[in-house]
Design a protein around this motif. Structure first.
Motif, PDB file in Angstrom:
ATOM      1  N   ILE A  54       4.708 -30.134 -31.016  1.00  0.00           N
ATOM      2  CA  ILE A  54       4.804 -28.776 -30.729  1.00  0.00           C
ATOM      3  C   ILE A  54       5.415 -28.678 -29.204  1.00  0.00           C
ATOM      4  O   ILE A  54       4.937 -27.270 -28.771  1.00  0.00           O
ATOM      5  N   THR A  55       5.871 -29.672 -28.418  1.00  0.00           N
ATOM      6  CA  THR A  55       5.977 -29.639 -27.127  1.00  0.00           C
ATOM      7  C   THR A  55       6.912 -28.346 -26.631  1.00  0.00           C
ATOM      8  O   THR A  55       6.642 -27.542 -25.722  1.00  0.00           O
ATOM      9  N   GLU A  56       8.023 -28.126 -27.346  1.00  0.00           N
ATOM     10  CA  GLU A  56       9.155 -27.306 -27.108  1.00  0.00           C
ATOM     11  C   GLU A  56       8.462 -25.714 -27.100  1.00  0.00           C
ATOM     12  O   GLU A  56       8.781 -24.943 -26.286  1.00  0.00           O
ATOM     13  N   LEU A  57       7.790 -25.611 -28.485  1.00  0.00           N
ATOM     14  CA  LEU A  57       6.882 -24.378 -28.582  1.00  0.00           C
ATOM     15  C   LEU A  57       6.011 -23.921 -27.414  1.00  0.00           C
ATOM     16  O   LEU A  57       5.816 -22.897 -26.989  1.00  0.00           O
ATOM     17  N   TYR A  58       5.054 -25.044 -26.918  1.00  0.00           N
ATOM     18  CA  TYR A  58       4.413 -25.153 -25.888  1.00  0.00           C
ATOM     19  C   TYR A  58       5.000 -24.568 -24.547  1.00  0.00           C
ATOM     20  O   TYR A  58       4.507 -23.531 -23.954  1.00  0.00           O
ATOM     21  N   LYS A  59       6.079 -25.123 -24.434  1.00  0.00           N
ATOM     22  CA  LYS A  59       6.870 -24.834 -23.122  1.00  0.00           C
ATOM     23  C   LYS A  59       7.341 -23.415 -23.163  1.00  0.00           C
ATOM     24  O   LYS A  59       7.388 -22.680 -21.931  1.00  0.00           O
ATOM     25  N   LYS A  60       7.884 -22.881 -24.378  1.00  0.00           N
ATOM     26  CA  LYS A  60       8.286 -21.637 -24.473  1.00  0.00           C
ATOM     27  C   LYS A  60       7.131 -20.526 -24.419  1.00  0.00           C
ATOM     28  O   LYS A  60       7.533 -19.391 -24.247  1.00  0.00           O
ATOM     29  N   SER A  61       5.899 -20.931 -24.496  1.00  0.00           N
ATOM     30  CA  SER A  61       4.739 -20.037 -24.537  1.00  0.00           C
ATOM     31  C   SER A  61       3.956 -20.067 -23.159  1.00  0.00           C
ATOM     32  O   SER A  61       2.725 -20.163 -23.179  1.00  0.00           O
ATOM     33  N   ASN A  62       4.781 -20.348 -22.231  1.00  0.00           N
ATOM     34  CA  ASN A  62       4.307 -20.285 -20.852  1.00  0.00           C
ATOM     35  C   ASN A  62       3.331 -21.556 -20.416  1.00  0.00           C
ATOM     36  O   ASN A  62       2.441 -21.453 -19.619  1.00  0.00           O
ATOM     37  N   CYS A  63       3.623 -22.792 -21.199  1.00  0.00           N
ATOM     38  CA  CYS A  63       2.637 -23.926 -20.948  1.00  0.00           C
ATOM     39  C   CYS A  63       1.380 -23.334 -21.070  1.00  0.00           C
ATOM     40  O   CYS A  63       0.424 -24.146 -20.442  1.00  0.00           O
ATOM     41  N   LYS A  64       0.914 -22.841 -22.041  1.00  0.00           N
ATOM     42  CA  LYS A  64      -0.238 -22.554 -22.361  1.00  0.00           C
ATOM     43  C   LYS A  64      -0.732 -22.922 -23.859  1.00  0.00           C
ATOM     44  O   LYS A  64      -0.032 -22.003 -24.877  1.00  0.00           O
ATOM     45  N   CYS A  65      -1.442 -23.489 -24.306  1.00  0.00           N
ATOM     46  CA  CYS A  65      -1.896 -23.585 -25.622  1.00  0.00           C
ATOM     47  C   CYS A  65      -2.329 -22.236 -26.250  1.00  0.00           C
ATOM     48  O   CYS A  65      -2.219 -22.106 -27.330  1.00  0.00           O
ATOM     49  N   SER A  66      -3.071 -21.815 -25.339  1.00  0.00           N
ATOM     50  CA  SER A  66      -3.788 -20.325 -25.542  1.00  0.00           C
ATOM     51  C   SER A  66      -2.717 -19.177 -26.179  1.00  0.00           C
ATOM     52  O   SER A  66      -2.810 -18.426 -26.874  1.00  0.00           O
ATOM     53  N   GLU A  67      -1.424 -19.402 -25.697  1.00  0.00           N
ATOM     54  CA  GLU A  67      -0.187 -18.497 -25.957  1.00  0.00           C
ATOM     55  C   GLU A  67       0.748 -19.244 -26.966  1.00  0.00           C
ATOM     56  O   GLU A  67       1.618 -18.620 -27.224  1.00  0.00           O
ATOM     57  N   THR A  68       0.350 -20.206 -27.595  1.00  0.00           N
ATOM     58  CA  THR A  68       1.511 -21.065 -28.297  1.00  0.00           C
ATOM     59  C   THR A  68       0.873 -20.441 -29.973  1.00  0.00           C
ATOM     60  O   THR A  68      -0.276 -20.827 -30.282  1.00  0.00           O
ATOM     61  N   GLU A  69       2.050 -19.800 -30.481  1.00  0.00           N
ATOM     62  CA  GLU A  69       1.557 -19.238 -31.665  1.00  0.00           C
ATOM     63  C   GLU A  69       1.309 -20.392 -32.686  1.00  0.00           C
ATOM     64  O   GLU A  69       0.254 -19.957 -33.661  1.00  0.00           O
ATOM     65  N   GLU A  70       1.714 -21.423 -32.851  1.00  0.00           N
ATOM     66  CA  GLU A  70       1.475 -22.617 -33.758  1.00  0.00           C
ATOM     67  C   GLU A  70      -0.024 -23.077 -33.576  1.00  0.00           C
ATOM     68  O   GLU A  70      -0.314 -23.857 -34.483  1.00  0.00           O
ATOM     69  N   LEU A  71      -0.686 -22.685 -32.242  1.00  0.00           N
ATOM     70  CA  LEU A  71      -1.876 -23.213 -32.357  1.00  0.00           C
ATOM     71  C   LEU A  71      -2.929 -22.084 -32.735  1.00  0.00           C
ATOM     72  O   LEU A  71      -4.270 -22.192 -32.268  1.00  0.00           O
ATOM     73  N   LYS A  72      -2.642 -20.800 -33.281  1.00  0.00           N
ATOM     74  CA  LYS A  72      -3.442 -19.681 -33.514  1.00  0.00           C
ATOM     75  C   LYS A  72      -4.435 -20.117 -34.638  1.00  0.00           C
ATOM     76  O   LYS A  72      -5.481 -19.714 -34.788  1.00  0.00           O
ATOM     77  N   ASN A  73      -3.949 -20.891 -35.626  1.00  0.00           N
ATOM     78  CA  ASN A  73      -4.664 -21.481 -36.682  1.00  0.00           C
ATOM     79  C   ASN A  73      -5.111 -22.884 -36.469  1.00  0.00           C
ATOM     80  O   ASN A  73      -4.397 -23.706 -35.681  1.00  0.00           O
ATOM     81  N   GLU A  74      -6.509 -23.223 -36.925  1.00  0.00           N
ATOM     82  CA  GLU A  74      -7.031 -24.454 -36.596  1.00  0.00           C
ATOM     83  C   GLU A  74      -6.206 -25.495 -37.120  1.00  0.00           C
ATOM     84  O   GLU A  74      -5.975 -25.346 -38.237  1.00  0.00           O
TER      85      GLU A  74
END
Length: 167
Positions: free
Chosen positions: A80-100
């Protein structure tokens, strides 16, 4: 108490006046890569801790994040690297990481070790995994203590804690 009173020298190592969070460490080498599996002495951690730890490491020590993955027990990890980068390089803001998920990993270059480092957290466990080219267990133990204590940039950074007393 002065700074020198806080630390003790033993075998040319500096120790924090505290007990280690590392219960055990296993080191496996495969080619130039070294895998360090760490069993923590503290109770297990959960998803929120994993997310905040990944964000902490990306801000405190890892630069040039090259890979972020999450995974489930019965499937391969998802990059999910590209999604992470699109989320200000923050896991807490990466939509794909909202679910455990079962695991979360972040890879980049450690500013402290000046080497590639990949850290893997496993949900609801006491296990961390570190991949690097560094072949120095004492140095890696110091690094792990600094990761767990979140002490990058402090006087306690890269100090070993006292071993766990034998019971």
């Amino acid at each position: 108490m002065g700074l020198f009173d806080k630390f003790k020298k033993k075998n040319n190592e500096e120790y924090i006046d505290d007990v280690t969070y590392i219960r055990d460490i296993k080191h496996i080498q495969s080619g130039p890569w070294h895998q360090y599996d760490v069993l923590l002495a503290a109770q297990g951690y959960g998803w929120d801790y994993m997310i905040s730890s990944a964000d902490y490491m990306a801000a405190a020590d890892l630069e040039n994040i090259s890979q972020v993955t999450s995974g489930f027990i019965d499937s391969e990890d998802t990059d999910i690297t590209e999604l992470y980068k699109k989320s200000n390089c923050k896991c807490s803001e990466t939509e794909e990481l909202k679910n455990e998920a079962a695991s979360l990993s972040v890879a980049g270059i450690s500013k402290t070790l000046k080497a590639p480092m990949k850290i893997v957290w496993f949900n609801q466990t006491q296990v961390l995994r570190f991949f690097t080219i560094v072949d120095d267990e004492t140095l890696i133990k110091k690094y792990i203590e600094t990761v767990i204590r979140r002490t990058f940039g402090t006087n306690d950074a890269m100090k070993l804690a006292k071993p766990i007393p034998k019971q």
